[in-house]
Motif scaffolding. Structure first.
Motif, mmCIF file in Angstrom:
data_model
loop_
_atom_site.group_PDB
_atom_site.id
_atom_site.type_symbol
_atom_site.label_atom_id
_atom_site.label_comp_id
_atom_site.label_asym_id
_atom_site.label_seq_id
_atom_site.Cartn_x
_atom_site.Cartn_y
_atom_site.Cartn_z
ATOM 1 N N TYR A 9 0.771 -1.276 0.060
ATOM 2 C CA TYR A 9 0.084 -0.007 0.082
ATOM 3 C C TYR A 9 0.814 1.351 -0.095
ATOM 4 O O TYR A 9 0.677 2.205 -0.844
ATOM 5 N N ILE A 10 1.880 1.214 0.825
ATOM 6 C CA ILE A 10 2.731 2.242 0.894
ATOM 7 C C ILE A 10 3.662 2.625 -0.442
ATOM 8 O O ILE A 10 3.520 3.683 -0.753
ATOM 9 N N CYS A 11 4.097 1.626 -0.936
ATOM 10 C CA CYS A 11 4.782 1.768 -2.064
ATOM 11 C C CYS A 11 3.715 2.326 -3.165
ATOM 12 O O CYS A 11 4.261 2.913 -4.312
ATOM 13 N N ALA A 12 2.621 1.520 -3.397
ATOM 14 C CA ALA A 12 1.591 2.152 -4.470
ATOM 15 C C ALA A 12 1.362 3.607 -4.194
ATOM 16 O O ALA A 12 0.909 4.249 -5.437
ATOM 17 N N ASN A 13 1.547 4.088 -3.190
ATOM 18 C CA ASN A 13 1.189 5.555 -3.176
ATOM 19 C C ASN A 13 2.270 6.374 -2.906
ATOM 20 O O ASN A 13 2.136 7.653 -2.468
ATOM 21 N N SER A 14 3.588 5.791 -2.886
ATOM 22 C CA SER A 14 4.681 6.651 -2.900
ATOM 23 C C SER A 14 5.608 6.134 -4.018
ATOM 24 O O SER A 14 5.607 7.035 -5.043
ATOM 25 N N SER A 15 6.515 5.184 -3.716
ATOM 26 C CA SER A 15 7.360 4.863 -4.720
ATOM 27 C C SER A 15 7.919 3.371 -4.661
ATOM 28 O O SER A 15 7.942 2.892 -3.472
ATOM 29 N N TRP A 16 7.959 2.626 -5.531
ATOM 30 C CA TRP A 16 8.196 1.139 -5.706
ATOM 31 C C TRP A 16 9.532 0.763 -5.053
ATOM 32 O O TRP A 16 9.953 -0.447 -4.784
ATOM 33 N N TRP A 17 10.761 1.954 -5.258
ATOM 34 C CA TRP A 17 11.987 1.849 -4.759
ATOM 35 C C TRP A 17 11.826 1.538 -3.193
ATOM 36 O O TRP A 17 12.904 0.862 -2.679
#
Length: 312
Positions: free
Chosen positions: A122-130
């Motif tokens: 969820y965090i990556c989907a809303n920020s960065s996949w890095w």
């Protein structure tokens, strides 16, 4: 006299006492090492705009779960290697004292990691996949702290890994997911967290110095000896306060962050307790005071930054 318990087997123990046992197994006094950096990184992000509450809560819960799981890995592997006994000091040793099966401890830790991974998506989907790579590295360090062929906890580098991944990195990730960047201020403000989270581990190793030495650990406290390790801990406390004063004078953080000085009784209690204590049980309050220093220092620093943002 040690109880007749063989590592890797189910010990003969008292029946467990319910929820309190499970709660203590997470080692709640260490969970602030995950909570405070998230709060601090989020406070720093205010200068860039509004806070994304969903990302804040996801990061907070994921960090707490990873910290709790790391503590459970510690519980599991300390038992497997014979470090925990019925007479162990502290809130570790749930397996040998309270009837929790080793397999159950490991399964619960992996469940916590699984939930943290979902929150990470969820965090990556809303920020960065890095961030997926960074998060996986942090989780790997949490496991390898006591797991694997050469646990980090058995080396002199435990304080560095704990401070970097459970202190500084959590602040920077919490800041990044709100702002999409990492700036000089966030890095500078994260330094005391790096130091104080490392101090929590150092205090634990000072308390357990004699027992760890018997089991062949090479912690920093063992290499330095108790007296020098206490001096190091005291210098880490002093450095953290002086660092914030330096940031205030440099105009990096607001004057309100002087609030951190209200936490100074805790490090004083910690250092005095370690100097006066000779047995692990006598030094346990000093270790608790070290964890409280990190909590109160970080919380007051976050309040100072919040206040400075709204009243500057």
């Amino acid at each position: 006299m040690q109880p007749n318990v063989q590592p890797g087997t189910n010990p003969v123990v008292k029946p467990n006492k319910g929820f309190q046992v499970w709660w203590q197994m997470t080692r709640p006094h260490t969970l602030t090492a995950a909570f405070v950096p998230v709060l601090l990184g989020t406070a720093l992000s205010l200068q860039y705009g509004k806070i994304h509450i969903g990302l804040f809560l996801a990061m907070l819960i994921a960090s707490l779960l990873i910290q709790a799981a790391t503590n459970m890995f510690n519980e599991y592997y300390d038992f497997k290697r014979g470090l925990d006994t019925e007479h162990s000091v502290g809130i570790g040793g749930t397996i040998v004292r309270d009837g929790i099966k080793p397999k159950t401890v490991m399964q619960l830790a992996l469940i916590f990691y699984g939930i943290a991974l979902l929150l990470g998506v969820y965090i990556c989907a809303n920020s960065s996949w890095w961030l997926a790579l960074v998060g996986l590295i942090c989780m790997g360090v949490g496991y390898l702290y006591t797991g694997g062929p050469l646990p980090i906890a058995y080396t002199p580098f435990g304080e560095i890994f704990a401070g970097l991944f459970m202190g500084m990195m959590i602040i920077l990730i919490s800041f990044f997911i709100q702002t999409g960047t990492v700036d000089t201020t966030s890095i500078l403000v994260s330094v005391p967290s790096f130091v104080l989270v490392g101090g929590i581990l150092l205090s634990n190793n000072i308390r357990d110095l004699d027992g760890d030495k018997e089991f062949g650990r090479k912690t920093l406290a063992i290499l330095l000896g108790k007296k020098k390790a206490i001096y190091l801990l005291a210098s880490m406390f002093a450095f953290s306060y002086l660092w914030i004063l330096g940031l205030i004078f440099a105009g990096v953080v607001p004057i309100w962050t002087l609030l951190v000085l209200l936490s100074t009784p805790k490090p004083y209690k910690s250092v005095r307790g370690f100097i006066q204590g000779t047995l692990p049980i006598q030094m346990a309050p000093a270790m608790k005071a070290t964890a409280q220093t990190n909590t109160i220092f970080g919380f007051l620093l976050a309040i100072g930054i919040f206040t400075g943002h709204y009243f500057s």
